[in-house]
Motif scaffolding. Structure first.
Motif, PDB file in Angstrom:
ATOM      1  N   MET A 173       0.844  -1.181   0.000  1.00  0.00           N
ATOM      2  CA  MET A 173       0.000   0.000   0.000  1.00  0.00           C
ATOM      3  C   MET A 173       0.891   1.245   0.000  1.00  0.00           C
ATOM      4  O   MET A 173       2.082   1.169   0.209  1.00  0.00           O
ATOM      5  CB  MET A 173      -0.912  -0.028   1.222  1.00  0.00           C
ATOM      6  N   PRO A 227     -10.881  11.561  -7.494  1.00  0.00           N
ATOM      7  CA  PRO A 227     -11.276  10.259  -6.923  1.00  0.00           C
ATOM      8  C   PRO A 227     -10.278   9.674  -5.921  1.00  0.00           C
ATOM      9  O   PRO A 227     -10.683   8.989  -4.977  1.00  0.00           O
ATOM     10  CB  PRO A 227     -11.398   9.355  -8.159  1.00  0.00           C
ATOM     11  N   TRP A 228      -8.988   9.960  -6.073  1.00  0.00           N
ATOM     12  CA  TRP A 228      -7.995   9.362  -5.168  1.00  0.00           C
ATOM     13  C   TRP A 228      -8.240   9.750  -3.708  1.00  0.00           C
ATOM     14  O   TRP A 228      -7.906   8.977  -2.812  1.00  0.00           O
ATOM     15  CB  TRP A 228      -6.565   9.713  -5.590  1.00  0.00           C
ATOM     16  N   ARG A 249     -10.926   9.824  -2.088  1.00  0.00           N
ATOM     17  CA  ARG A 249     -11.884   8.897  -1.461  1.00  0.00           C
ATOM     18  C   ARG A 249     -11.277   7.526  -1.187  1.00  0.00           C
ATOM     19  O   ARG A 249     -11.864   6.719  -0.462  1.00  0.00           O
ATOM     20  CB  ARG A 249     -13.128   8.782  -2.334  1.00  0.00           C
ATOM     21  N   ASP A 250     -10.105   7.249  -1.762  1.00  0.00           N
ATOM     22  CA  ASP A 250      -9.433   5.965  -1.525  1.00  0.00           C
ATOM     23  C   ASP A 250      -8.672   5.932  -0.202  1.00  0.00           C
ATOM     24  O   ASP A 250      -8.317   4.860   0.284  1.00  0.00           O
ATOM     25  CB  ASP A 250      -8.450   5.645  -2.661  1.00  0.00           C
ATOM     26  N   LEU A 251      -8.397   7.099   0.358  1.00  0.00           N
ATOM     27  CA  LEU A 251      -7.632   7.160   1.606  1.00  0.00           C
ATOM     28  C   LEU A 251      -8.425   6.553   2.759  1.00  0.00           C
ATOM     29  O   LEU A 251      -9.652   6.597   2.777  1.00  0.00           O
ATOM     30  CB  LEU A 251      -7.258   8.601   1.939  1.00  0.00           C
ATOM     31  N   ARG A 252      -7.704   6.031   3.740  1.00  0.00           N
ATOM     32  CA  ARG A 252      -8.343   5.457   4.922  1.00  0.00           C
ATOM     33  C   ARG A 252      -7.885   6.128   6.212  1.00  0.00           C
ATOM     34  O   ARG A 252      -8.388   5.840   7.284  1.00  0.00           O
ATOM     35  CB  ARG A 252      -8.078   3.947   4.998  1.00  0.00           C
ATOM     36  N   SER A 288     -12.919  12.980   1.636  1.00  0.00           N
ATOM     37  CA  SER A 288     -12.739  11.535   1.801  1.00  0.00           C
ATOM     38  C   SER A 288     -13.733  10.915   2.779  1.00  0.00           C
ATOM     39  O   SER A 288     -13.830   9.698   2.875  1.00  0.00           O
ATOM     40  CB  SER A 288     -11.313  11.244   2.283  1.00  0.00           C
ATOM     41  N   GLN A 344      -3.989  -0.218   4.276  1.00  0.00           N
ATOM     42  CA  GLN A 344      -4.788   0.991   4.125  1.00  0.00           C
ATOM     43  C   GLN A 344      -3.944   2.188   3.691  1.00  0.00           C
ATOM     44  O   GLN A 344      -2.943   2.505   4.333  1.00  0.00           O
ATOM     45  CB  GLN A 344      -5.471   1.333   5.455  1.00  0.00           C
ATOM     46  N   PRO A 345      -4.332   2.897   2.615  1.00  0.00           N
ATOM     47  CA  PRO A 345      -3.599   4.103   2.218  1.00  0.00           C
ATOM     48  C   PRO A 345      -3.765   5.210   3.255  1.00  0.00           C
ATOM     49  O   PRO A 345      -4.837   5.379   3.831  1.00  0.00           O
ATOM     50  CB  PRO A 345      -4.211   4.487   0.870  1.00  0.00           C
ATOM     51  N   ARG A 365       4.737  10.435  -3.030  1.00  0.00           N
ATOM     52  CA  ARG A 365       4.184   9.147  -2.622  1.00  0.00           C
ATOM     53  C   ARG A 365       5.318   8.186  -2.345  1.00  0.00           C
ATOM     54  O   ARG A 365       6.331   8.187  -3.040  1.00  0.00           O
ATOM     55  CB  ARG A 365       3.299   8.597  -3.749  1.00  0.00           C
ATOM     56  N   GLY A 409      -3.542   9.931  -8.744  1.00  0.00           N
ATOM     57  CA  GLY A 409      -3.644   8.738  -7.908  1.00  0.00           C
ATOM     58  C   GLY A 409      -2.826   7.589  -8.449  1.00  0.00           C
ATOM     59  O   GLY A 409      -2.165   7.655  -9.430  1.00  0.00           O
TER      60      GLY A 409
END
Length: 193
Positions: free
Chosen positions: A1, A39-40, A42-45, A66, A135-136, A173, A193
């Protein structure tokens, strides 16, 4: 990840306000809104921010996009420059050049680059040690300590030429598993992303 390190975008400079309390300028806020609508986001946790106002405000934009809550961590602050207080932009740039060029010495009482690097690396590694590796996660912070973190991860010497572009609002990143930098400084609104 993966892990993102995101710097706050442009701030409202006010010589009468302590630097850690500066907030985002209208341009910085608009950049954050635009970037984090991708969109990226919303991928974060997980989102972890410095406690400085400009970083918290940036993290709040990302948190809204997010659907997450942002955490704050004191030791993620920018290099401590309180000994000189506000410096006009031309003097600040010269001081920053000196800071990176002499990592083991203090510029007029500033935290040294080597000490700031050790602090940000320890803070990030402490958080990652207890983080779910599937998890990102995004860290929201500052340009100088972000550059020092990236230098550490890249096994590079401390130097200003590896700094983000002026104005802030960039990200890099790295992979959580091997800590390898996989995307160099990129403006937040350009990252896909």
């Amino acid at each position: 990840m993966y892990v993102l390190y995101i710097t706050h975008p442009q701030v409202r400079i006010d010589p009468n306000v302590p630097v850690p309390e500066w907030g985002l300028s209208d341009i910085g806020a608009e950049r954050a809104r635009r970037a984090f609508s991708q969109p990226w986001a919303r991928d974060l946790r997980r989102i972890v921010s410095s406690t400085e106002t400009k970083a918290i405000e940036t993290a709040q934009y990302l948190a809204r996009a997010s659907g997450l809550d942002a955490e704050t961590v004191e030791d993620m602050h920018e290099n401590d420059r309180s000994a000189t207080g506000f410096l006009p932009p031309d003097l600040f740039e010269k001081a920053a050049d000196w800071f990176f060029a002499h990592p083991h010495a203090s510029y007029k009482g500033w935290e040294t680059a080597a000490d700031a690097q050790a602090r940000i690396v320890k803070s990030v590694e402490t958080i990652l040690a207890a983080h779910d590796p599937s998890q990102p996660i995004a860290f929201i912070g500052h340009g100088a300590v972000g550059t020092l973190l990236k230098s550490h991860l890249s096994h590079d010497v401390i130097r200003r030429s590896t700094d983000q572009s002026p104005g802030g609002g960039n990200l890099f990143r790295f992979d959580l598993a091997d800590r390898k930098v996989t995307c160099d400084w990129t403006p937040i609104e350009n990252w896909q992303g």
